[in-house]
Scaffold this active site. Structure first.
Site, PDB file in Angstrom:
ATOM      1  N   GLY A  83     -32.880  43.999  17.296  1.00 42.67           N
ATOM      2  CA  GLY A  83     -33.396  45.228  17.882  1.00 42.67           C
ATOM      3  C   GLY A  83     -34.852  45.124  18.298  1.00 42.67           C
ATOM      4  N   GLN A 111     -30.232  52.628  14.573  1.00 41.28           N
ATOM      5  CA  GLN A 111     -29.730  53.292  13.373  1.00 41.28           C
ATOM      6  C   GLN A 111     -28.531  54.192  13.654  1.00 41.28           C
ATOM      7  OE1 GLN A 111     -30.358  52.714  10.345  1.00 41.28           O
ATOM      8  NE2 GLN A 111     -32.262  51.556  10.444  1.00 41.28           N
ATOM      9  N   THR A 123     -29.759  28.853  24.563  1.00 45.45           N
ATOM     10  CA  THR A 123     -28.364  28.715  24.143  1.00 45.45           C
ATOM     11  C   THR A 123     -27.975  29.855  23.208  1.00 45.45           C
ATOM     12  OG1 THR A 123     -28.515  26.316  24.320  1.00 45.45           O
ATOM     13  CG2 THR A 123     -26.700  27.198  23.003  1.00 45.45           C
ATOM     14  N   CYS A 147     -39.743  46.811   7.394  1.00 45.56           N
ATOM     15  CA  CYS A 147     -40.378  45.922   8.370  1.00 45.56           C
ATOM     16  C   CYS A 147     -41.869  45.763   8.094  1.00 45.56           C
ATOM     17  CB  CYS A 147     -40.157  46.456   9.784  1.00 45.56           C
ATOM     18  SG  CYS A 147     -38.431  46.627  10.224  1.00 45.56           S
ATOM     19  N   SER A 175     -28.749  46.754  17.161  1.00 44.38           N
ATOM     20  CA  SER A 175     -28.871  45.643  16.226  1.00 44.38           C
ATOM     21  C   SER A 175     -27.627  45.589  15.355  1.00 44.38           C
ATOM     22  CB  SER A 175     -30.114  45.804  15.342  1.00 44.38           C
ATOM     23  OG  SER A 175     -30.306  44.677  14.519  1.00 44.38           O
TER      24      SER A 175
END
Length: 396
Positions: free
Chosen positions: A79, A188, A248, A336, A208
């Site tokens: 995210g 969320q 990749t 975070c 995410s």
């Protein structure tokens, strides 16, 4: 209060799904199969095509989760990268100039507040009210003053700390009336409440996987149509992801994201009801144990799995350790911040009193949460609060 058998046996209760929801066993199986594929998804041989097929199946599943078109899903490392990629003056409709000004909700995730690529003097903050909801009147008045200036607006669909839902569809209508673009961080919300990109009216949405029982390290940018471009892309090189994001592809993580999205969509209504009932039970128990408990954003519509609370006299840092020792994993907000407990910008924006804000904890339930987990949370809470009151009595 004596330890329950579960505590004595060292059984853990995980109530921090908004930080990361544990990997679903079904998702792990899909990922293991994908990990064993030898081919590069960009190769044209049989092995490469098999890897590509896994990716495209996942892309379709992620698109279905939010009512988007498959071709407009762009996979990223999560995210944060997704938000960083699109919150730039280079995000624009084909044939038009990009935005020169960025408007951000005051309670946005740090990946939005700190991860955008606009000059600081081109950014303004949309205030929120006491429930954490963006001020649409402020937004409309500001848009009216911008004149011909192009504006990009970012408003999250659901807050990670409080679970409060935002009026994104109404904001999108205002933004488009004034010729602007709008992004929503749906990290969320997706998989917890119904999300329909067309109904929201946003131009771009970010996701995410690890919030819905998928793997960490995979996310997505989803465009409303193929009439958008990002002129200044973050990762340049090959032509992967239609040139939006070189490198990749992580086929196993992408496959896991798709599997988690499919499971979340199939179980969405039933799971939301189950988690809402468990949340209500936990809040009732909290108020029984500590009647003066404050639930942040209680008057607003919230995610069914989330509540943030404070018990007067109990500081978050102390409480997190106490709950952890009692076998319960909670959070004090966003996961975070390098594991640090620090002042919440969300609570500051809401005008929560410092004495309350310093004690706010977050409970976030998920697919693995059971009624027994809520009971163990209540038992741990009773123990923590009992210890607090004993200390107060001793100090008096």
């Amino acid at each position: 209060m004596r330890l329950t058998a579960a505590m004595a046996a060292g059984q853990r209760t995980y109530l921090d799904h908004n930080a990361t929801s544990p990997l679903r066993p079904e998702v792990a199986e899909v990922m293991l199969r994908a990990l064993q594929l030898p081919g590069n998804a960009s190769s044209v041989h049989t092995e490469g095509r098999a890897a590509r097929a896994e990716m495209e199946t996942a892309r379709e599943r992620v698109a279905r989760l939010i009512g988007a078109r498959t071709k407009n899903v762009i996979f990223t490392s999560g995210g944060t990268e997704a938000a960083n990629l699109v919150l730039t003056p280079g995000f624009r409709r084909l044939g038009q100039a990009g935005a020169t000004r960025l408007l951000l909700g005051a309670a946005e995730h740090p990946c939005v507040l700190n991860g955008h690529r606009f000059r600081s003097d081109a950014v303004e903050i949309i205030p929120v009210n006491g429930n954490g909801i963006v001020d649409l009147a402020w937004l409309e008045a500001h848009l009216q003053r911008t004149g011909d200036e192009r504006v990009l607006v970012s408003i999250q669909l659901a807050n990670n700390e409080t679970g409060v839902l935002q009026p994104v569809a109404e904001a999108a209508r205002l933004v488009h009336e004034h010729g602007g673009l709008i992004h929503t961080d749906a990290v969320q919300a997706a998989g917890k409440i119904p999300v329909d990109m067309a109904a929201l009216g946003v131009d771009v949405l970010t996701l995410s996987a690890h919030k819905i029982g998928g793997p960490k390290g995979i996310g997505a940018v989803v465009l409303a149509s193929d009439q958008f471009e990002i002129a200044d892309r973050l990762i340049r090189g090959g032509g992967q992801e239609k040139g939006f994001r070189a490198g990749t592809e992580n086929v196993a993580a992408i496959a896991g994201f798709g599997a988690a999205a499919e499971i979340a969509l199939v179980n969405l209504e039933q799971e939301a009801g189950r988690l809402r009932a468990l949340r209500a039970e936990a809040e009732v128990e909290l108020r029984r144990i500590a009647p003066d408990t404050v639930v942040v954003g209680a008057q607003a519509e919230r995610l069914p799995n989330t509540f943030a609370f404070a018990i007067p006299g109990l500081k978050a840092e102390t409480a997190l350790i106490a709950f952890d020792l009692a076998g319960v994993a909670l959070s004090s907000g966003s996961a975070c911040s390098s594991g640090k407990v620090k002042r919440s910008h969300v609570l500051d924006a809401m005008g929560v009193e410092p004495a309350v804000a310093e004690g706010v904890l977050r409970v976030s339930l998920g697919w693995s949460t059971t009624k027994e987990d809520v009971i163990r949370f209540a038992e741990a809470c009773e123990r923590v609060v009992g210890t607090l009151y004993k200390r107060k009595a001793s100090a008096a």
